[in-house]
Design a protein around this motif. Sequence first.
Motif, PDB file in Angstrom:
ATOM      1  N   SER A 195       0.729  -1.189   0.016  1.00 24.18           N
ATOM      2  CA  SER A 195      -0.113   0.160  -0.002  1.00 24.18           C
ATOM      3  C   SER A 195       0.881   1.210  -0.041  1.00 24.18           C
ATOM      4  O   SER A 195       1.910   1.359   0.505  1.00 24.18           O
ATOM      5  CB  SER A 195      -0.859   0.093   1.271  1.00 24.18           C
ATOM      6  OG  SER A 195      -1.769   1.276   1.318  1.00 24.18           O
ATOM      7  N   VAL A 196       0.374   2.070  -0.649  1.00 25.09           N
ATOM      8  CA  VAL A 196       0.924   3.562  -0.690  1.00 25.09           C
ATOM      9  C   VAL A 196       0.879   4.563   0.682  1.00 25.09           C
ATOM     10  O   VAL A 196       1.182   5.438   0.705  1.00 25.09           O
ATOM     11  CB  VAL A 196       0.820   4.484  -1.997  1.00 25.09           C
ATOM     12  CG1 VAL A 196       1.468   3.612  -3.133  1.00 25.09           C
ATOM     13  CG2 VAL A 196      -0.529   4.640  -2.085  1.00 25.09           C
ATOM     14  N   PHE A 197      -0.364   3.951   1.271  1.00 23.06           N
ATOM     15  CA  PHE A 197      -0.896   4.680   2.585  1.00 23.06           C
ATOM     16  C   PHE A 197      -0.446   3.950   3.868  1.00 23.06           C
ATOM     17  O   PHE A 197      -0.427   2.728   3.708  1.00 23.06           O
ATOM     18  CB  PHE A 197      -2.349   4.871   2.595  1.00 23.06           C
ATOM     19  CG  PHE A 197      -2.725   5.797   1.177  1.00 23.06           C
ATOM     20  CD1 PHE A 197      -2.416   7.128   1.245  1.00 23.06           C
ATOM     21  CD2 PHE A 197      -3.385   5.109   0.218  1.00 23.06           C
ATOM     22  CE1 PHE A 197      -2.720   7.778   0.230  1.00 23.06           C
ATOM     23  CE2 PHE A 197      -3.496   6.138  -1.062  1.00 23.06           C
ATOM     24  CZ  PHE A 197      -3.399   7.315  -0.936  1.00 23.06           C
ATOM     25  N   LYS A 198       0.003   4.565   4.718  1.00 23.41           N
ATOM     26  CA  LYS A 198       0.239   4.249   6.371  1.00 23.41           C
ATOM     27  C   LYS A 198      -1.035   4.399   7.140  1.00 23.41           C
ATOM     28  O   LYS A 198      -1.419   5.582   7.070  1.00 23.41           O
ATOM     29  CB  LYS A 198       1.525   4.709   6.664  1.00 23.41           C
ATOM     30  CG  LYS A 198       1.993   4.357   7.886  1.00 23.41           C
ATOM     31  CD  LYS A 198       3.337   5.052   8.445  1.00 23.41           C
ATOM     32  CE  LYS A 198       3.737   4.352   9.506  1.00 23.41           C
ATOM     33  NZ  LYS A 198       4.923   5.174  10.188  1.00 23.41           N
TER      34      LYS A 198
END
Length: 105
Positions: A2-5
Amino acid sequence: MSVFKKEAETKRVIFNVRLDLAERLEKAKEDARMLGKKLDHEGVIDKALEKFLHKAERKLEELRLETDKKGSVQRTSRPSGDEMEIPEDCDGEIEQANEPNQDLE
């Protein structure tokens, strides 16, 4: 990947650490920055504190049970740092500072 945390709620706590460890951390952070990377030292600290707190809470509960068995008055306030035992397998001291220090970032 994923590019989001996922954001977790955090609170700033200031700890005293050995000087040599603080200096090594600063150097590692600078080296990582020069390589375009960022060290995840917060994650490592969270994991270490979680492990330490699990042991401390278990030990405190054991001490409370022993105190109750002896018929002593149960303590209602939290113990100070001097009264709390630190597990033998703890590799270093963990102590919250009473005065603010400069950030290591």
